[in-house]
Design a protein around this motif. Sequence first.
Motif, PDB file in Angstrom:
ATOM      1  N   ALA A   1      21.204   9.210   3.552  1.00  0.00           N
ATOM      2  CA  ALA A   1      20.499   9.802   2.495  1.00  0.00           C
ATOM      3  C   ALA A   1      19.170  10.241   2.943  1.00  0.00           C
ATOM      4  O   ALA A   1      18.972  10.726   2.432  1.00  0.00           O
ATOM      5  N   GLY A   2      18.849   9.240   3.580  1.00  0.00           N
ATOM      6  CA  GLY A   2      17.404  10.332   4.206  1.00  0.00           C
ATOM      7  C   GLY A   2      17.530  10.906   5.064  1.00  0.00           C
ATOM      8  O   GLY A   2      15.496  11.018   5.213  1.00  0.00           O
TER       9      GLY A   2
ATOM     10  N   GLU B   1       7.789   5.858   8.817  1.00  0.00           N
ATOM     11  CA  GLU B   1       7.982   5.112   8.053  1.00  0.00           C
ATOM     12  C   GLU B   1       8.950   3.388   7.664  1.00  0.00           C
ATOM     13  O   GLU B   1      10.110   3.326   7.318  1.00  0.00           O
ATOM     14  N   PRO B   2       8.217   2.852   9.302  1.00  0.00           N
ATOM     15  CA  PRO B   2       8.856   0.987   9.543  1.00  0.00           C
ATOM     16  C   PRO B   2       9.883   0.684   8.104  1.00  0.00           C
ATOM     17  O   PRO B   2       8.831   0.286   7.217  1.00  0.00           O
ATOM     18  N   ASP B   3      10.497   0.194   7.998  1.00  0.00           N
ATOM     19  CA  ASP B   3      11.383  -0.452   7.005  1.00  0.00           C
ATOM     20  C   ASP B   3      11.586   0.586   5.796  1.00  0.00           C
ATOM     21  O   ASP B   3      12.229  -0.140   4.589  1.00  0.00           O
ATOM     22  N   SER B   4      11.247   1.649   5.331  1.00  0.00           N
ATOM     23  CA  SER B   4      10.963   2.607   4.587  1.00  0.00           C
ATOM     24  C   SER B   4      13.151   2.590   3.987  1.00  0.00           C
ATOM     25  O   SER B   4      13.805   2.877   2.820  1.00  0.00           O
ATOM     26  N   LEU B   5      14.014   2.376   5.330  1.00  0.00           N
ATOM     27  CA  LEU B   5      15.648   2.801   5.055  1.00  0.00           C
ATOM     28  C   LEU B   5      15.641   1.273   5.088  1.00  0.00           C
ATOM     29  O   LEU B   5      17.242   0.922   4.338  1.00  0.00           O
ATOM     30  N   ALA B   6      15.836   0.595   5.539  1.00  0.00           N
ATOM     31  CA  ALA B   6      16.244  -0.799   5.942  1.00  0.00           C
ATOM     32  C   ALA B   6      15.631  -1.823   4.787  1.00  0.00           C
ATOM     33  O   ALA B   6      16.066  -2.835   4.334  1.00  0.00           O
ATOM     34  N   LEU B   7      14.444  -1.107   3.962  1.00  0.00           N
ATOM     35  CA  LEU B   7      14.086  -2.118   2.510  1.00  0.00           C
ATOM     36  C   LEU B   7      13.740  -1.166   1.453  1.00  0.00           C
ATOM     37  O   LEU B   7      12.531  -0.958   1.475  1.00  0.00           O
ATOM     38  N   LEU B   8      14.863  -0.607   1.109  1.00  0.00           N
ATOM     39  CA  LEU B   8      14.533   0.000   0.023  1.00  0.00           C
ATOM     40  C   LEU B   8      13.633  -0.735  -1.329  1.00  0.00           C
ATOM     41  O   LEU B   8      13.957  -2.021  -1.465  1.00  0.00           O
TER      42      LEU B   8
ATOM     43  N   GLY C   1       0.914  -0.977   0.256  1.00  0.00           N
ATOM     44  CA  GLY C   1      -0.314  -0.275   0.469  1.00  0.00           C
ATOM     45  C   GLY C   1       0.405   1.441   0.049  1.00  0.00           C
ATOM     46  O   GLY C   1       2.002   1.164  -0.327  1.00  0.00           O
ATOM     47  N   GLY C   2       0.355   2.130   0.581  1.00  0.00           N
ATOM     48  CA  GLY C   2       1.160   3.924   0.721  1.00  0.00           C
ATOM     49  C   GLY C   2       0.523   4.609  -0.300  1.00  0.00           C
ATOM     50  O   GLY C   2      -0.335   4.141  -1.101  1.00  0.00           O
ATOM     51  N   ALA C   3       1.039   5.697  -0.526  1.00  0.00           N
ATOM     52  CA  ALA C   3       0.613   7.179  -1.468  1.00  0.00           C
ATOM     53  C   ALA C   3       1.269   6.710  -2.779  1.00  0.00           C
ATOM     54  O   ALA C   3       2.569   5.245  -3.183  1.00  0.00           O
ATOM     55  N   ALA C   4       0.674   6.798  -3.572  1.00  0.00           N
ATOM     56  CA  ALA C   4       0.611   6.477  -5.379  1.00  0.00           C
ATOM     57  C   ALA C   4       2.042   6.840  -5.879  1.00  0.00           C
ATOM     58  O   ALA C   4       2.991   6.277  -7.186  1.00  0.00           O
ATOM     59  N   ASP C   5       2.139   7.999  -5.111  1.00  0.00           N
ATOM     60  CA  ASP C   5       3.929   8.643  -5.788  1.00  0.00           C
ATOM     61  C   ASP C   5       4.399   9.881  -5.052  1.00  0.00           C
ATOM     62  O   ASP C   5       3.615   9.861  -4.237  1.00  0.00           O
ATOM     63  N   THR C   6       5.046  10.472  -5.168  1.00  0.00           N
ATOM     64  CA  THR C   6       6.140  10.947  -4.547  1.00  0.00           C
ATOM     65  C   THR C   6       5.453  12.468  -4.285  1.00  0.00           C
ATOM     66  O   THR C   6       4.817  12.818  -2.799  1.00  0.00           O
ATOM     67  N   PRO C   7       4.355  12.856  -5.348  1.00  0.00           N
ATOM     68  CA  PRO C   7       3.676  14.529  -4.714  1.00  0.00           C
ATOM     69  C   PRO C   7       2.267  13.968  -3.809  1.00  0.00           C
ATOM     70  O   PRO C   7       2.436  14.240  -3.223  1.00  0.00           O
ATOM     71  N   GLN C   8       1.781  12.989  -3.919  1.00  0.00           N
ATOM     72  CA  GLN C   8       0.676  12.094  -2.887  1.00  0.00           C
ATOM     73  C   GLN C   8       1.415  12.034  -2.045  1.00  0.00           C
ATOM     74  O   GLN C   8       0.903  12.234  -0.833  1.00  0.00           O
ATOM     75  N   TYR C   9       2.768  11.452  -1.592  1.00  0.00           N
ATOM     76  CA  TYR C   9       2.674  10.903  -0.344  1.00  0.00           C
ATOM     77  C   TYR C   9       3.651  12.532   0.364  1.00  0.00           C
ATOM     78  O   TYR C   9       3.409  12.841   1.670  1.00  0.00           O
ATOM     79  N   GLU C  10       4.468  13.516  -0.632  1.00  0.00           N
ATOM     80  CA  GLU C  10       4.828  14.591   0.015  1.00  0.00           C
ATOM     81  C   GLU C  10       3.144  15.457   0.976  1.00  0.00           C
ATOM     82  O   GLU C  10       3.092  16.437   1.847  1.00  0.00           O
TER      83      GLU C  10
ATOM     84  N   ALA D   1      16.190   6.497  -4.925  1.00  0.00           N
ATOM     85  CA  ALA D   1      16.825   7.849  -4.948  1.00  0.00           C
ATOM     86  C   ALA D   1      15.451   8.727  -4.217  1.00  0.00           C
ATOM     87  O   ALA D   1      15.373   9.629  -3.566  1.00  0.00           O
ATOM     88  N   GLU D   2      14.145   8.587  -4.981  1.00  0.00           N
ATOM     89  CA  GLU D   2      12.993   9.017  -4.615  1.00  0.00           C
ATOM     90  C   GLU D   2      12.763   8.512  -2.945  1.00  0.00           C
ATOM     91  O   GLU D   2      11.823   9.279  -2.223  1.00  0.00           O
ATOM     92  N   ARG D   3      12.902   6.968  -2.673  1.00  0.00           N
ATOM     93  CA  ARG D   3      12.800   7.014  -1.121  1.00  0.00           C
ATOM     94  C   ARG D   3      13.121   8.273  -0.937  1.00  0.00           C
ATOM     95  O   ARG D   3      12.962   7.997   0.654  1.00  0.00           O
ATOM     96  N   TYR D   4      14.485   8.004  -0.655  1.00  0.00           N
ATOM     97  CA  TYR D   4      15.437   9.121  -0.062  1.00  0.00           C
ATOM     98  C   TYR D   4      14.966  10.424   0.288  1.00  0.00           C
ATOM     99  O   TYR D   4      14.199  11.091   1.270  1.00  0.00           O
ATOM    100  N   THR D   5      14.621  11.094  -1.405  1.00  0.00           N
ATOM    101  CA  THR D   5      13.919  12.291  -1.230  1.00  0.00           C
ATOM    102  C   THR D   5      12.220  12.062   0.210  1.00  0.00           C
ATOM    103  O   THR D   5      12.368  13.402   0.252  1.00  0.00           O
ATOM    104  N   GLU D   6      11.679  11.134  -0.740  1.00  0.00           N
ATOM    105  CA  GLU D   6      10.961  11.367   0.520  1.00  0.00           C
ATOM    106  C   GLU D   6      11.018  11.375   1.617  1.00  0.00           C
ATOM    107  O   GLU D   6       9.894  12.240   2.771  1.00  0.00           O
ATOM    108  N   ILE D   7      12.047   9.910   1.980  1.00  0.00           N
ATOM    109  CA  ILE D   7      11.954  10.580   3.668  1.00  0.00           C
ATOM    110  C   ILE D   7      12.539  11.758   4.181  1.00  0.00           C
ATOM    111  O   ILE D   7      12.350  12.772   5.407  1.00  0.00           O
ATOM    112  N   HIS D   8      13.397  12.040   3.385  1.00  0.00           N
ATOM    113  CA  HIS D   8      13.951  13.520   4.147  1.00  0.00           C
ATOM    114  C   HIS D   8      12.637  14.564   3.381  1.00  0.00           C
ATOM    115  O   HIS D   8      12.719  15.166   4.300  1.00  0.00           O
TER     116      HIS D   8
END
Length: 419
Positions: A244-245, A180-187, A151-160, A202-209
Amino acid sequence: MTANDRTKSTGSTDRTGSTSSAGTPGRPLTGRRPLAIVAAAAALAATALTATPAQARPAHASPPTALYTPPANPDAGRQILDLVRHRKLADAAGVLAMTATPQAVWYGGGTPDEVRASVRQTVVDAARHHALPVLALYDIPGRDCSQYSAGGAADTPQYEAWIDAVRAGIGSLPATVVLEPDSLALLPSDCGQDDARGSRTAERYTEIHYAVDALEPLAGTKVYLDAGHSGWHSVNDIVPRLLAGGVGDATGFFLNVSNYRSDSELAWYGKLISSCLSYVSAGGAAADCPNQWWAVNDAQAWLDAHVHAAPSAMKHFVTDTSRNGQGPWTPPSGVYSDPQDWCNPPGRGTGARPTLDTGDPLADAELWVKIPGESDGQCTRGTPGPNDPERGYQDPPAGKWFPQQALELVHNADPRLVP
């Protein structure tokens, strides 16, 4: 909730709930305390079925020193009532005590307006009780590698936009955010979801940051990033991911969400990560840091020689102790092709009670992030399924109440939940 239920040795995870094995029979009490326990159990069960956060009152000016207890899973209340009806009063009291312990409030979807309103309701109710809420945010795109807790947001703009709504909900009230559990340990790159250029990672790091930059500046908010646990990534691997996050702009990192590693093992792992982050910030390389598999004396000697920052100047951590009272499960050797030792392992118990007073200068809190009694998913351990071969029946879906496991966690709790 979260995929961290796994040990990640298999590269998979489960985020939302946990379960256990077939429950042990209830143990009715003798005639000394039944009425008190029946009354308490019935009261909690009724509250669990009907409770909603209270109306707003002005928050206290001083920081909260207690952790927030949200309304319990309604199915926990139903289990308590059922145990009372069957005169299994000790079990009812144990489940009651477990659900009445401070725990995180999970957010993993909904529209921005919905999440803003729900977060606001939680932080206002916590402030009314002069308690600190723990918010577990779980809406990252590609969540759980699209597995048990997909699940989760569809894309980066939706997540932001979703994170912006969380920020608006928190406002200036106190909150601890487990981001976000597992967001960095499970890229995405760990589970074959990335392209050749590494765009999704790269998008994952952008979203977390982005989330760190949105939430950490709030007046009463501390943000912690995902560092997995001590049985998964080495210090040398997880430190670059944290950097990176955006851990440099966060309060620190969290450990063991939905997993089972022991407290002492996690405290050492957390110290090694904090120390390595400090070393890298001073110009060192993460590859040079000692990791959790070094001999302790050798690792401590390295720290003494290379890390000189005071604990107050280092990144801190919080630890999930909700189900680690018996430590990790060791699967039977050679039985399962994928034992899934993170997924509803048998014989586990609740662990240390949540506290903001850990006695460790680097550890800000011990928390119950994962909700004890909620399933990790429908575990098959490499078999065709659908039954969990450790239990002989099918586990509930991730995040659903698992009555058998709830009783296991009560029976094996360390420390005990009830006298």
